[in-house]
Design an enzyme around this catalytic site. Structure first.
Site, mmCIF file in Angstrom:
data_model
loop_
_atom_site.group_PDB
_atom_site.id
_atom_site.type_symbol
_atom_site.label_atom_id
_atom_site.label_comp_id
_atom_site.label_asym_id
_atom_site.label_seq_id
_atom_site.Cartn_x
_atom_site.Cartn_y
_atom_site.Cartn_z
ATOM 1 N N ARG A 31 0.834 -1.208 0.000
ATOM 2 C CA ARG A 31 0.000 0.000 0.000
ATOM 3 C C ARG A 31 0.872 1.264 0.000
ATOM 4 O O ARG A 31 1.026 1.920 -1.018
ATOM 5 C CB ARG A 31 -0.958 -0.020 1.223
ATOM 6 C CG ARG A 31 -2.131 0.948 1.112
ATOM 7 C CD ARG A 31 -1.806 2.363 1.498
ATOM 8 N NE ARG A 31 -1.293 2.480 2.852
ATOM 9 C CZ ARG A 31 -0.704 3.566 3.320
ATOM 10 N NH1 ARG A 31 -0.561 4.630 2.558
ATOM 11 N NH2 ARG A 31 -0.226 3.604 4.547
ATOM 12 N N ASP A 32 1.504 1.561 1.108
ATOM 13 C CA ASP A 32 2.320 2.769 1.221
ATOM 14 C C ASP A 32 3.466 2.731 0.209
ATOM 15 O O ASP A 32 3.816 3.750 -0.398
ATOM 16 C CB ASP A 32 2.854 2.847 2.659
ATOM 17 C CG ASP A 32 3.613 4.127 2.953
ATOM 18 O OD1 ASP A 32 3.679 5.005 2.087
ATOM 19 O OD2 ASP A 32 4.152 4.238 4.066
ATOM 20 N N HIS A 223 6.230 4.346 12.613
ATOM 21 C CA HIS A 223 6.342 4.307 11.152
ATOM 22 C C HIS A 223 7.438 5.288 10.745
ATOM 23 O O HIS A 223 7.211 6.487 10.647
ATOM 24 C CB HIS A 223 4.977 4.701 10.560
ATOM 25 C CG HIS A 223 4.903 4.611 9.067
ATOM 26 N ND1 HIS A 223 4.062 3.725 8.422
ATOM 27 C CD2 HIS A 223 5.541 5.288 8.086
ATOM 28 C CE1 HIS A 223 4.185 3.867 7.116
ATOM 29 N NE2 HIS A 223 5.073 4.816 6.885
ATOM 30 N N HIS A 225 10.717 6.724 8.404
ATOM 31 C CA HIS A 225 11.302 6.838 7.070
ATOM 32 C C HIS A 225 12.794 7.084 7.222
ATOM 33 O O HIS A 225 13.231 7.716 8.182
ATOM 34 C CB HIS A 225 10.641 7.980 6.300
ATOM 35 C CG HIS A 225 9.259 7.633 5.806
ATOM 36 N ND1 HIS A 225 8.540 8.452 4.980
ATOM 37 C CD2 HIS A 225 8.474 6.547 6.012
ATOM 38 C CE1 HIS A 225 7.368 7.896 4.693
ATOM 39 N NE2 HIS A 225 7.289 6.748 5.321
ATOM 40 N N CYS A 256 10.102 8.931 -0.719
ATOM 41 C CA CYS A 256 9.401 9.889 0.129
ATOM 42 C C CYS A 256 8.906 11.034 -0.740
ATOM 43 O O CYS A 256 9.704 11.837 -1.211
ATOM 44 C CB CYS A 256 10.326 10.424 1.218
ATOM 45 S SG CYS A 256 9.450 11.592 2.274
ATOM 46 N N ASN A 265 10.312 4.717 3.086
ATOM 47 C CA ASN A 265 9.983 3.780 4.152
ATOM 48 C C ASN A 265 11.182 2.955 4.619
ATOM 49 O O ASN A 265 12.014 2.532 3.808
ATOM 50 C CB ASN A 265 8.924 2.796 3.632
ATOM 51 C CG ASN A 265 7.575 3.455 3.484
ATOM 52 O OD1 ASN A 265 7.100 4.105 4.411
ATOM 53 N ND2 ASN A 265 6.952 3.291 2.327
HETATM 54 MG MG MG Z 1 5.525 5.497 4.857
#
Ligand code: MG
Length: 316
Positions: A31-32, A223, A225, A256, A265
């Site tokens: 997804r992300d 979460h 990065h 990003c 990520n």
């Molecule tokens: Mg992310």
């Protein structure tokens, strides 16, 4: 844990004192990750990706997002994808932006949903075209209705540490939105460092501030990065604080979009390498996971940015 021996693993040690013995990885690559890749991946390839992630031992795999296809064309196939993977893993959350998205997800049998809030006004405006409080008001009926259907609800919170327009984000501002999400019924929160500017000290300060305001650590996931190379250090700081849910993206998928950087990520392989070396169980087979990310990199036509994927795949 079974692992292909020739791929190598860090030296096994007993779980370090003060750290959890087990961590649940919330896999966001499908997804992300794919949402932020330039290429749009065919539905069948996404389904194979998710099945391979599950075969590698990941138990929580975020599948897709039921946003309007106009906003995220890479995930426009949510309706077709979800039925192909519905039984792939124990937990298959999907993102829903509003009640319409919730209806679509529930009608396909989704039992875990996630809403996407912002800690800052600038990002709420940019991402949702709403103020922070307007966005919370939009999510409230979504969360209420999801809970009435016994769905598990995750609340993502973007820009918990820094914001590209506003700079460092004051702790009380983050705490306020976290409290609002929990009060409306979210089961867990994911504290997002959307532009990757957090440091371990900032992570500890935010987690302490949240605890001080009655937000319990078990309700929190992180979460991170890797924009500034801090994602694993920040993860370790969160683990030392008692956090046991960590978001990561297989192969480091997804750049990003707000920092114009190739590193977005935290890569799941980099996370698993560190956790394994700390004696922390993840249930993930690093060999199978790395092979999956090498395969996906081939589908996308570019190498994985994950250091661990590169190191292990070059060993072969
Ligand atoms: Mg992310």
């Amino acid at each position: 844990m079974t692992t292909t021996p020739e791929l190598g693993l860090p030296m096994p040690v007993p779980a370090a004192e003060g750290l959890p013995t087990r961590v649940r990885i919330h896999e966001v690559g499908a997804r992300d990750g794919l949402q932020n890749e330039k290429a749009t991946v065919p539905t069948e390839t996404k389904a194979e990706f998710i099945h391979r992630l599950a075969a590698a031992g990941l138990t929580t795999i975020e599948v897709t997002s039921f946003v309007h296809p106009k906003w995220v064309p890479q995930l426009a196939d949510a309706e077709n994808l979800f039925p192909l993977v519905r039984d792939a893993a124990p937990h298959l959350p999907v993102l829903v932006p509003n009640e319409r998205g919730l209806d679509r997800a529930l009608s396909l049998g989704a039992t875990r949903i996630a809403v996407f809030a912002s800690a800052t006004e600038s990002f709420a405006k940019a991402n949702l075209n709403r103020t922070v409080d307007e966005a919370l008001a939009m999510f409230e009926p979504v969360v209420t209705r999801a809970k009435a259907q016994d769905a598990h609800v995750r609340g993502y919170l973007s820009m918990c540490f820094g914001d590209p327009w506003e700079g460092p984000v004051p702790l009380p501002q983050v705490v306020r939105v976290c409290r609002a999400l929990l009060d409306m019924g979210c089961d867990e929160l994911s504290l997002g460092d959307t532009i990757g500017v957090a440091t371990p000290g900032h992570v500890q300060a935010l987690l302490t501030a949240l605890n001080d305001e009655g937000v319990p650590t078990p309700s929190l996931g992180v979460h991170f990065h890797d924009t500034y190379g801090q994602a694993l250090s920040n993860t370790l700081a969160a683990l030392q604080h008692g956090v046991t849910t960590v978001d990561a993206s297989a192969g480091g998928l997804g750049g990003c979009p707000y920092a114009k950087s190739a590193t977005g990520n935290l890569a799941t392989e980099d996370l698993v390498w560190m956790l394994t070396g700390l004696g922390i169980d993840t249930g993930v087979d690093l060999g199978l996971l790395t092979a999956t990310s090498v395969w996906m990199a081939g589908q996308l036509g570019r190498p994985s940015p994950s250091r661990t994927v590169r190191a292990l795949s070059h060993k072969e």
